[in-house]
Design a protein around this motif. Structure first.
Motif, PDB file in Angstrom:
ATOM      1  N   GLY A 190       0.818  -1.201   0.000  1.00 34.48           N
ATOM      2  CA  GLY A 190       0.000   0.000   0.000  1.00 34.48           C
ATOM      3  C   GLY A 190       0.854   1.254   0.000  1.00 34.48           C
ATOM      4  N   ASN A 199      -6.783  14.254  -0.506  1.00 36.19           N
ATOM      5  CA  ASN A 199      -7.695  13.721   0.489  1.00 36.19           C
ATOM      6  C   ASN A 199      -7.470  14.574   1.727  1.00 36.19           C
ATOM      7  OD1 ASN A 199      -9.074  12.334   2.427  1.00 36.19           O
ATOM      8  ND2 ASN A 199      -7.849  10.465   2.331  1.00 36.19           N
ATOM      9  N   ASN A 216      -0.029  16.474  -1.451  1.00 37.97           N
ATOM     10  CA  ASN A 216      -0.978  15.436  -1.870  1.00 37.97           C
ATOM     11  C   ASN A 216      -2.015  16.058  -2.802  1.00 37.97           C
ATOM     12  OD1 ASN A 216      -3.859  13.996  -0.248  1.00 37.97           O
ATOM     13  ND2 ASN A 216      -2.753  13.154  -1.983  1.00 37.97           N
ATOM     14  N   ILE A 260      -1.795   9.345  -5.196  1.00 39.91           N
ATOM     15  CA  ILE A 260      -2.611   8.126  -5.197  1.00 39.91           C
ATOM     16  C   ILE A 260      -3.975   8.328  -5.866  1.00 39.91           C
ATOM     17  CG2 ILE A 260      -3.532   8.534  -2.862  1.00 39.91           C
ATOM     18  CD1 ILE A 260      -2.532   5.058  -3.803  1.00 39.91           C
ATOM     19  N   TYR A 261      -4.457   9.585  -5.898  1.00 36.57           N
ATOM     20  CA  TYR A 261      -5.754   9.845  -6.558  1.00 36.57           C
ATOM     21  C   TYR A 261      -5.583  10.359  -7.991  1.00 36.57           C
ATOM     22  CZ  TYR A 261      -7.722   9.226  -1.927  1.00 36.57           C
ATOM     23  OH  TYR A 261      -8.075   8.695  -0.711  1.00 36.57           O
ATOM     24  N   ILE A 321       5.024   5.557   2.439  1.00 32.23           N
ATOM     25  CA  ILE A 321       5.237   6.786   3.217  1.00 32.23           C
ATOM     26  C   ILE A 321       5.949   6.457   4.534  1.00 32.23           C
ATOM     27  CG2 ILE A 321       4.051   8.716   4.352  1.00 32.23           C
ATOM     28  CD1 ILE A 321       1.764   8.260   2.218  1.00 32.23           C
ATOM     29  N   LYS A 343      -6.913   3.158  -5.149  1.00 31.90           N
ATOM     30  CA  LYS A 343      -8.091   3.995  -5.362  1.00 31.90           C
ATOM     31  C   LYS A 343      -8.616   3.871  -6.784  1.00 31.90           C
ATOM     32  CE  LYS A 343      -7.202   5.504  -1.198  1.00 31.90           C
ATOM     33  NZ  LYS A 343      -8.044   5.491  -0.019  1.00 31.90           N
TER      34      LYS A 343
HETATM   35  N1  PMP Z   1      -2.437   8.580   0.609  1.00 34.84           N
HETATM   36  C1  PMP Z   1      -3.662   9.099   0.676  1.00 34.84           C
HETATM   37  C2  PMP Z   1      -3.821  10.553   0.436  1.00 34.84           C
HETATM   38  C3  PMP Z   1      -4.768   8.300   0.983  1.00 34.84           C
HETATM   39  O1  PMP Z   1      -5.989   8.835   1.048  1.00 34.84           O
HETATM   40  C4  PMP Z   1      -4.573   6.919   1.220  1.00 34.84           C
HETATM   41  C5  PMP Z   1      -5.712   5.984   1.572  1.00 34.84           C
HETATM   42  N2  PMP Z   1      -6.735   6.508   2.302  1.00 34.84           N
HETATM   43  C6  PMP Z   1      -3.276   6.425   1.134  1.00 34.84           C
HETATM   44  C7  PMP Z   1      -2.231   7.270   0.826  1.00 34.84           C
HETATM   45  C8  PMP Z   1      -2.973   4.977   1.411  1.00 34.84           C
HETATM   46  O2  PMP Z   1      -3.245   4.157   0.339  1.00 34.84           O
HETATM   47  P1  PMP Z   1      -3.071   2.603   0.443  1.00 34.84           P
HETATM   48  O3  PMP Z   1      -4.408   2.031   0.747  1.00 34.84           O
HETATM   49  O4  PMP Z   1      -2.543   2.206  -0.905  1.00 34.84           O
HETATM   50  O5  PMP Z   1      -2.087   2.301   1.522  1.00 34.84           O
END
Ligand code: PMP
Length: 392
Positions: A98, A174, A170, A205-206, A103, A236
């Motif tokens: 993930g 989010n 980011n 990620i988005y 991070i 996502k």
């Molecule tokens: N970065 C952001 C901004 C997120 O919103 C999320 C998931 N909510 C992640 C990273 C983590 O993503 P993953 O499920 O691939 O670990």
């Protein structure tokens, strides 16, 4: 359950709790289990299924015997696919469980005690906790709704010190959905070029959930590439949250250091999930386009409904699948001093789960995820409207 009065929590994680977003979703699930008809618009998870071709690739990987440890930094196939997509080299890529682990690896691999990490608020809840867990200090810079919740060059300049190790960006964001234009990114780059000690983590990620053009920081600011870690993954866009595959792209020294951390924690990501992610990344963008259009329709539904409610101001997000309206008027009208109290009340009295802005470093707001079917969104919006009108 056995009590352990002797239990000692390491200083490193004192005060660390399960993410507030997860806590709210768990409370909503517990209420549901008690028979309440709860609508939870609290989770950052698309309701679409993982694409069929991706599931087929996973099945094939399992039956082909791809069931063993993979190289720590990821399979050659997936790293090559990520590198091709990012115009990078495979040795500049690490695959992790993930984006979250990417991070965490980066922070554990680089932070000394007391190092500062600048994060524009609102930010994804886990950023600050990951930084603290790695011994660093989050430096939270509030970004005004009037600025589209975006970091301005002046605010960035003011937040940087000789102790700053990272800036965490980011976009699409989010929880605000903000996307920076190339000109805005270049203006931030100009500030960073004056502060060579600061590395940049760009969490993209988005990326494919965008309603206006999205630009990768690596493309817009090539002069930062020597100190840029791009974070991305399949969770996502391809509805693969449970597969736990994310990746980082950055300078080889950083990637190796992150690999050293990961090698001692997980040994690497799941072999079958990596094969599935390779299929997702190389499978064309058709499925992404269809899902983006569906998300745009949901966004429009949610924004127009929310903005018409008393005491709520809701801007249309440019990407991701969240809205982050200001609710101070509604809080006041209902007699709640904090956004957390307001959200507690919505869950307890109206069976509606939403996340308070304080979880994202910007109180006075709430986050509603619109990654749900329109009928569920409509039910949630009706409940909120009734709650604000004083109906029960
Ligand atoms: N970065 C952001 C901004 C997120 O919103 C999320 C998931 N909510 C992640 C990273 C983590 O993503 P993953 O499920 O691939 O670990």
């Amino acid at each position: 359950m056995l009590d352990s009065p002797e239990f000692h929590r390491a200083a490193r994680i004192r005060g660390l709790e399960i993410s507030e977003i997860v806590q709210i979703s768990e409370r909503a699930a517990a209420r549901k289990a008690l028979g309440h008809d709860v609508v939870a618009l609290s989770t950052g998870e698309p309701d679409f299924p993982t694409p069929e071709a991706v599931i087929a690739a996973a099945h094939k990987a399992a039956t082909d015997g791809k069931t063993r440890y993979t190289p720590t930094l990821g399979t050659a196939e997936l790293r090559a696919a990520i590198a091709a997509d990012a115009k990078a080299r495979p040795d500049q890529v690490i695959v992790s469980c993930g984006a979250k682990q990417v991070i965490a690896n980066a922070m554990l691999a680089t932070l000394e005690a007391g190092d500062e990490v600048v994060m524009p608020a609102p930010f994804w809840t886990s950023y600050a906790d990951i930084v603290r867990m790695a011994g660093g200090s989050p430096v939270i810079v509030s970004c005004a709704m009037a600025d589209g919740f975006k970091l301005t060059p002046a605010a960035l300049e003011a937040a940087l010190t000789p102790r700053t190790r990272w800036l965490m960006l980011n976009a699409p964001s989010n929880p605000s959905g903000a996307i920076y234009s190339p000109a805005e990114l270049s203006a931030l780059e100009a500030v960073l070029l004056r502060h060579p000690q600061v590395w940049v983590l760009s969490d993209e990620i988005y990326e494919h959930l965008n309603f206006i053009p999205f630009h990768r920081l690596a493309d817009v600011a090539p002069d930062l590439r020597g100190r840029l870690l791009t974070v991305n993954g399949v969770s996502k866009a391809w509805s693969m949250t449970g597969w736990r595959i994310g990746w980082g792209i950055g300078p080889v020294d950083l990637i190796r250091a992150m690999g050293a951390v990961q090698g001692q924690v997980t040994s690497g990501a799941c072999s079958i999930a990596q094969a599935a992610a390779t299929a997702a990344l190389t499978g064309g963008t058709e499925v992404l386009d269809v899902r983006r259009d569906a998300m745009r329709a949901r966004r429009d539904l949610v924004v127009s409904a929310l903005d018409a409610m008393p005491g709520i101001e809701c801007a249309a997000p440019d990407g991701a699948f969240y809205v982050f309206p200001r609710i101070t008027g509604a809080m006041q009208a209902q007699g709640h001093a904090t956004d957390a109290a307001f959200c507690d009340w919505l869950l307890a009295e109206h069976d509606l789960a939403l996340v308070p802005g304080r979880a994202f470093g910007l109180p006075g707001h709430l986050r509603l995820s619109f990654a749900y079917a329109e009928s569920e969104l409509q039910t949630g919006l009706d409940r909120l409207a009734r709650a604000l009108n004083g109906d029960t």
